[in-house]
Design a protein around this motif. Sequence first.
Motif, mmCIF file in Angstrom:
data_model
loop_
_atom_site.group_PDB
_atom_site.id
_atom_site.type_symbol
_atom_site.label_atom_id
_atom_site.label_comp_id
_atom_site.label_asym_id
_atom_site.label_seq_id
_atom_site.Cartn_x
_atom_site.Cartn_y
_atom_site.Cartn_z
ATOM 1 N N MET A 1 28.144 12.747 83.534
ATOM 2 C CA MET A 1 29.562 12.652 83.919
ATOM 3 C C MET A 1 30.519 13.167 82.834
ATOM 4 O O MET A 1 30.321 12.452 81.816
ATOM 5 N N HIS A 2 31.569 13.761 83.158
ATOM 6 C CA HIS A 2 32.616 14.145 82.420
ATOM 7 C C HIS A 2 33.686 13.253 82.467
ATOM 8 O O HIS A 2 34.326 13.101 83.682
ATOM 9 N N ILE A 3 34.414 12.521 81.312
ATOM 10 C CA ILE A 3 35.337 11.657 81.552
ATOM 11 C C ILE A 3 36.603 12.249 80.926
ATOM 12 O O ILE A 3 36.587 12.622 79.727
ATOM 13 N N CYS A 4 37.742 12.325 81.514
ATOM 14 C CA CYS A 4 38.796 12.866 81.072
ATOM 15 C C CYS A 4 39.954 12.064 81.789
ATOM 16 O O CYS A 4 40.664 12.345 82.637
ATOM 17 N N LEU A 5 40.451 10.901 81.147
ATOM 18 C CA LEU A 5 41.314 10.030 81.535
ATOM 19 C C LEU A 5 42.634 10.556 81.053
ATOM 20 O O LEU A 5 43.364 9.575 80.347
ATOM 21 N N SER A 6 43.253 11.778 81.470
ATOM 22 C CA SER A 6 44.440 12.110 80.809
ATOM 23 C C SER A 6 45.437 12.342 82.065
ATOM 24 O O SER A 6 45.033 13.101 83.035
ATOM 25 N N GLY B 1 47.783 14.696 81.324
ATOM 26 C CA GLY B 1 48.582 15.864 80.939
ATOM 27 C C GLY B 1 47.856 16.818 81.382
ATOM 28 O O GLY B 1 46.980 16.993 82.387
ATOM 29 N N TRP B 2 48.267 18.030 80.964
ATOM 30 C CA TRP B 2 47.628 19.546 81.397
ATOM 31 C C TRP B 2 47.800 20.491 80.253
ATOM 32 O O TRP B 2 48.749 20.955 79.848
ATOM 33 N N GLY B 3 46.570 20.756 79.591
ATOM 34 C CA GLY B 3 46.276 21.607 78.608
ATOM 35 C C GLY B 3 44.922 22.046 78.595
ATOM 36 O O GLY B 3 43.935 21.800 79.515
ATOM 37 N N GLY B 4 44.507 22.476 77.423
ATOM 38 C CA GLY B 4 43.212 23.214 77.207
ATOM 39 C C GLY B 4 42.201 21.901 77.347
ATOM 40 O O GLY B 4 41.075 22.096 77.840
ATOM 41 N N LEU B 5 42.463 20.982 76.691
ATOM 42 C CA LEU B 5 41.636 19.748 76.978
ATOM 43 C C LEU B 5 41.314 19.263 78.423
ATOM 44 O O LEU B 5 40.348 18.980 78.688
ATOM 45 N N GLU B 6 42.456 19.260 79.191
ATOM 46 C CA GLU B 6 42.191 18.871 80.493
ATOM 47 C C GLU B 6 41.600 19.929 81.396
ATOM 48 O O GLU B 6 40.932 19.422 82.263
ATOM 49 N N MET B 7 41.846 20.983 81.097
ATOM 50 C CA MET B 7 41.231 22.264 81.633
ATOM 51 C C MET B 7 39.895 22.189 81.280
ATOM 52 O O MET B 7 38.978 22.743 82.481
ATOM 53 N N TYR B 8 39.188 21.770 80.643
ATOM 54 C CA TYR B 8 37.824 21.948 79.904
ATOM 55 C C TYR B 8 36.869 21.573 81.187
ATOM 56 O O TYR B 8 35.831 22.320 81.572
ATOM 57 N N PRO B 9 36.767 20.354 81.560
ATOM 58 C CA PRO B 9 35.853 19.894 82.525
ATOM 59 C C PRO B 9 35.667 20.852 83.938
ATOM 60 O O PRO B 9 34.592 21.373 84.197
ATOM 61 N N GLY B 10 36.659 21.081 84.419
ATOM 62 C CA GLY B 10 36.874 21.971 85.466
ATOM 63 C C GLY B 10 36.504 23.351 85.188
ATOM 64 O O GLY B 10 35.835 24.056 86.170
ATOM 65 N N PRO C 1 31.397 24.576 87.404
ATOM 66 C CA PRO C 1 30.816 25.524 88.025
ATOM 67 C C PRO C 1 29.597 25.860 87.465
ATOM 68 O O PRO C 1 28.572 26.425 88.241
ATOM 69 N N GLU C 2 29.745 26.446 86.052
ATOM 70 C CA GLU C 2 28.733 26.697 85.216
ATOM 71 C C GLU C 2 27.578 25.918 84.885
ATOM 72 O O GLU C 2 26.185 26.165 85.103
ATOM 73 N N LEU C 3 27.743 24.629 84.968
ATOM 74 C CA LEU C 3 26.698 23.277 84.841
ATOM 75 C C LEU C 3 25.831 23.457 86.212
ATOM 76 O O LEU C 3 24.699 23.390 85.938
ATOM 77 N N LYS C 4 26.719 23.614 87.358
ATOM 78 C CA LYS C 4 25.915 23.796 88.489
ATOM 79 C C LYS C 4 24.805 25.018 88.808
ATOM 80 O O LYS C 4 23.823 24.978 89.009
ATOM 81 N N ARG C 5 25.494 26.030 88.208
ATOM 82 C CA ARG C 5 24.670 27.319 88.200
ATOM 83 C C ARG C 5 23.442 27.261 87.221
ATOM 84 O O ARG C 5 22.512 27.767 87.738
ATOM 85 N N GLN C 6 23.416 26.529 86.255
ATOM 86 C CA GLN C 6 22.177 26.304 85.275
ATOM 87 C C GLN C 6 21.538 24.866 85.789
ATOM 88 O O GLN C 6 20.823 24.414 84.765
ATOM 89 N N GLY C 7 21.756 24.431 86.893
ATOM 90 C CA GLY C 7 20.821 23.489 87.453
ATOM 91 C C GLY C 7 20.954 21.985 87.251
ATOM 92 O O GLY C 7 20.253 21.070 87.627
ATOM 93 N N VAL D 1 43.879 16.763 86.170
ATOM 94 C CA VAL D 1 42.455 16.799 85.992
ATOM 95 C C VAL D 1 41.887 16.472 87.109
ATOM 96 O O VAL D 1 40.566 17.236 87.628
ATOM 97 N N ALA D 2 41.901 15.485 88.056
ATOM 98 C CA ALA D 2 41.320 15.269 89.307
ATOM 99 C C ALA D 2 41.273 16.435 90.237
ATOM 100 O O ALA D 2 40.457 16.605 90.810
ATOM 101 N N ALA D 3 42.585 17.116 90.229
ATOM 102 C CA ALA D 3 42.703 18.134 91.099
ATOM 103 C C ALA D 3 41.827 19.320 90.850
ATOM 104 O O ALA D 3 41.166 19.893 91.506
ATOM 105 N N SER D 4 41.519 19.517 89.326
ATOM 106 C CA SER D 4 40.905 20.744 88.759
ATOM 107 C C SER D 4 39.364 20.565 89.217
ATOM 108 O O SER D 4 38.624 21.396 89.423
ATOM 109 N N LEU D 5 39.056 19.166 89.157
ATOM 110 C CA LEU D 5 37.511 18.891 89.413
ATOM 111 C C LEU D 5 37.321 19.273 90.915
ATOM 112 O O LEU D 5 36.257 19.601 91.203
#
Length: 369
Positions: free
Chosen positions: A1-6, A8-17, A21-27, A40-44
């Motif tokens: 689980m990725h936890i990002c309770l922010s 805001g919107w910047g590089g940090l917040e964009m990272y989990p989203g 998709p690549e985590l899924k591709r790698q199983g 952040v929630a919308a990006s997820l």
Amino acid sequence: MHICLSDGWGGLEMYPGRIIPELKRQGWEPHGLALAGSAVAASLVEAGIEPMTVPTRGRALLQVGRVLAYLKRHDIGVLHCHKSSDLRLGALLATLRPKLKLFFTDHMGVTRAKKDLYHRWAYGRVTRLFAISDATRARNVAAFPLPVERIKRLYLGIDLEPYRPRLSEAEREALRRELGVPAASVAIGLPGRLTDGKGQELWVEALALLRERYPDLAWHGVVIGGLTAAEGSDEAYVAGLRAQVASLSLETRLHFAGFRRDLPRLFEALDIVCVPSRNEAFGLTVIEAMAAGKAVVGADSGAIPELIDATCGCLASPDAPEAWADAMAGLVRDPEQRQRLGQAAQRRAAERFELAAHVRALLEEYSQP
């Protein structure tokens, strides 16, 4: 689980989203925890998962039982936090469920020591701390109460495919007109949040010097980034920047593009990309421009010199507008150099900053016993 309770919107917040998709591709089966209604929630959701949400950071702590039940129900064994304040919850969860592995990425680059009793407790639960550059790792080692072997440098990565050229010449010219770039002018862009520390003021001063010192050169500046607080920018800073542009009589030589979701296409319209951030912890914009095959001028401070050097870009002091003016002038004059540096930058991005390789390295850490 990725936890990002922010909120805001910047590089940090964009990272989990970006990586889900690549985590899924790698199983793997990724989950997320975010603030309700946040970007952040919308990006997820956009990345393909329905995140667990909490109304506030404080309420997240009060709902620790609910979070633990979610972790148990989904058999989650790895937590990955992205804000230092998230570690309050992450460390508490790891304390209550000792089999959890807790990871933390320091996206910002810590600036002061965190070795008091609370931080010793919280960071003592961290399995691995990821520094996003050698520059930030050096600060992490000095600041955090962790053995050096538990602090690992892990460069960020991006999906290279969106940055490959897609526009026809007619489409590219239409986009350049939309950005206010006159025909036959070299487009010089600065993408990023409009806020103190990102270097826009220095860059505008350098553009004024470029016009003064090299009046024969045809160029046009493009500022790419949100103009409001809702878009992640400092509105007072934006107003000051607009006033600076007006005071230097650059209104006809500079265009504010605002927040754009089509940054890979905007890179196609640009000829030179500038990143004058004073103390960048990594420089995501730099590797995006590199992936797009652009000639980059970056600040010779923070982590940017780890990303580009004289073989694939240009470096200039974030305190020297004259140096920026000269660097930009050299690239405006020499299209062959722009092409050579851009091609070299693109190769380096593919070799060092590809998202799938970043996620593979991340999963190796997740999988360690």
